[in-house]
Write a protein that holds these residues in place. Structure first.
Motif, PDB file in Angstrom:
ATOM      1  N   PHE A 144       0.509  -1.238   0.140  1.00  0.00           N
ATOM      2  CA  PHE A 144      -0.142  -0.167   0.442  1.00  0.00           C
ATOM      3  C   PHE A 144       1.077   1.452  -0.193  1.00  0.00           C
ATOM      4  CE2 PHE A 144      -2.775  -3.303   2.485  1.00  0.00           C
ATOM      5  CZ  PHE A 144      -3.290  -3.141   1.622  1.00  0.00           C
ATOM      6  N   VAL A 145       2.239   1.574   0.433  1.00  0.00           N
ATOM      7  CA  VAL A 145       2.692   1.927   0.335  1.00  0.00           C
ATOM      8  C   VAL A 145       2.825   3.412  -0.967  1.00  0.00           C
ATOM      9  CG1 VAL A 145       5.273   3.750   0.248  1.00  0.00           C
ATOM     10  CG2 VAL A 145       4.562   1.049   1.179  1.00  0.00           C
ATOM     11  N   ASN A 146       2.602   2.889  -2.289  1.00  0.00           N
ATOM     12  CA  ASN A 146       2.755   3.812  -3.177  1.00  0.00           C
ATOM     13  C   ASN A 146       1.645   4.615  -3.417  1.00  0.00           C
ATOM     14  OD1 ASN A 146       5.715   3.957  -4.781  1.00  0.00           O
ATOM     15  ND2 ASN A 146       5.340   1.253  -5.305  1.00  0.00           N
ATOM     16  N   ASN A 147       0.515   4.034  -2.961  1.00  0.00           N
ATOM     17  CA  ASN A 147      -0.854   3.884  -3.195  1.00  0.00           C
ATOM     18  C   ASN A 147      -1.327   5.448  -2.360  1.00  0.00           C
ATOM     19  OD1 ASN A 147      -4.002   4.499  -2.072  1.00  0.00           O
ATOM     20  ND2 ASN A 147      -4.299   3.442  -4.502  1.00  0.00           N
ATOM     21  N   PHE A 148      -0.735   5.207  -1.271  1.00  0.00           N
ATOM     22  CA  PHE A 148      -0.723   6.219  -0.092  1.00  0.00           C
ATOM     23  C   PHE A 148       0.125   7.098  -0.610  1.00  0.00           C
ATOM     24  CE2 PHE A 148       0.828   8.552   3.761  1.00  0.00           C
ATOM     25  CZ  PHE A 148      -0.457   8.609   4.396  1.00  0.00           C
TER      26      PHE A 148
END
Length: 141
Positions: free
Chosen positions: A43-47
């Motif tokens: 989820f890092v890139n989405n956040f």
């Protein structure tokens, strides 16, 4: 070991390459207990790509993501003034967010943590927790 101009040049180029690959030095603290959430890395890139708009000094942007067994809480806290004495609103840097949270996911054993890149105004957090988004954390035993 004998040092000569080639050795020093090679070391300098290597150090510059490592800085370029990883963005900047990190201030990072890992959590050492709690829910282990290796799945939070996805989820890092989405956040980080959703960090938009100005944030008031000492405020944050937060987002929660569900996995089948727990939740991943993310945050971007405007902790340090961009310039000395200035508390004007600011927008988190997406690159610093990705670099910092990727560092956390790669080095904190799944417990999460927080930090920022050198000179960064925002502290980014990743905290896996029991339960699902929109609920209080599940009580401990």
């Amino acid at each position: 070991m004998t040092f000569n101009a080639n050795t020093i040049l090679t070391a300098t180029v290597f150090a510059f390459t490592m800085t370029s690959v990883y963005g900047a030095a990190f201030r990072r603290t890992c959590y050492t207990a709690g829910t282990v959430g290796n799945e939070c890395a996805q989820f890092v890139n989405n956040f980080c790509s959703r960090l938009e708009g100005n944030v008031a000094f000492r405020n944050n942007l937060a987002r929660c993501y569900n996995t089948p067994n727990f939740k991943c809480d993310f945050g971007a806290f405007y902790e340090f003034p961009l310039t000395s004495g200035s508390t004007s609103p600011a927008t988190p840097a997406k690159g610093s967010c990705v670099d910092t949270l990727t560092n956390v996911t790669n080095t904190c054993g799944g417990f999460g943590g927080f930090g920022n890149t050198a000179g960064g105004a925002f502290t980014f957090t990743l905290d896996p927790n029991q339960g699902q988004c929109g609920q209080l954390e599940a009580p401990g035993n």
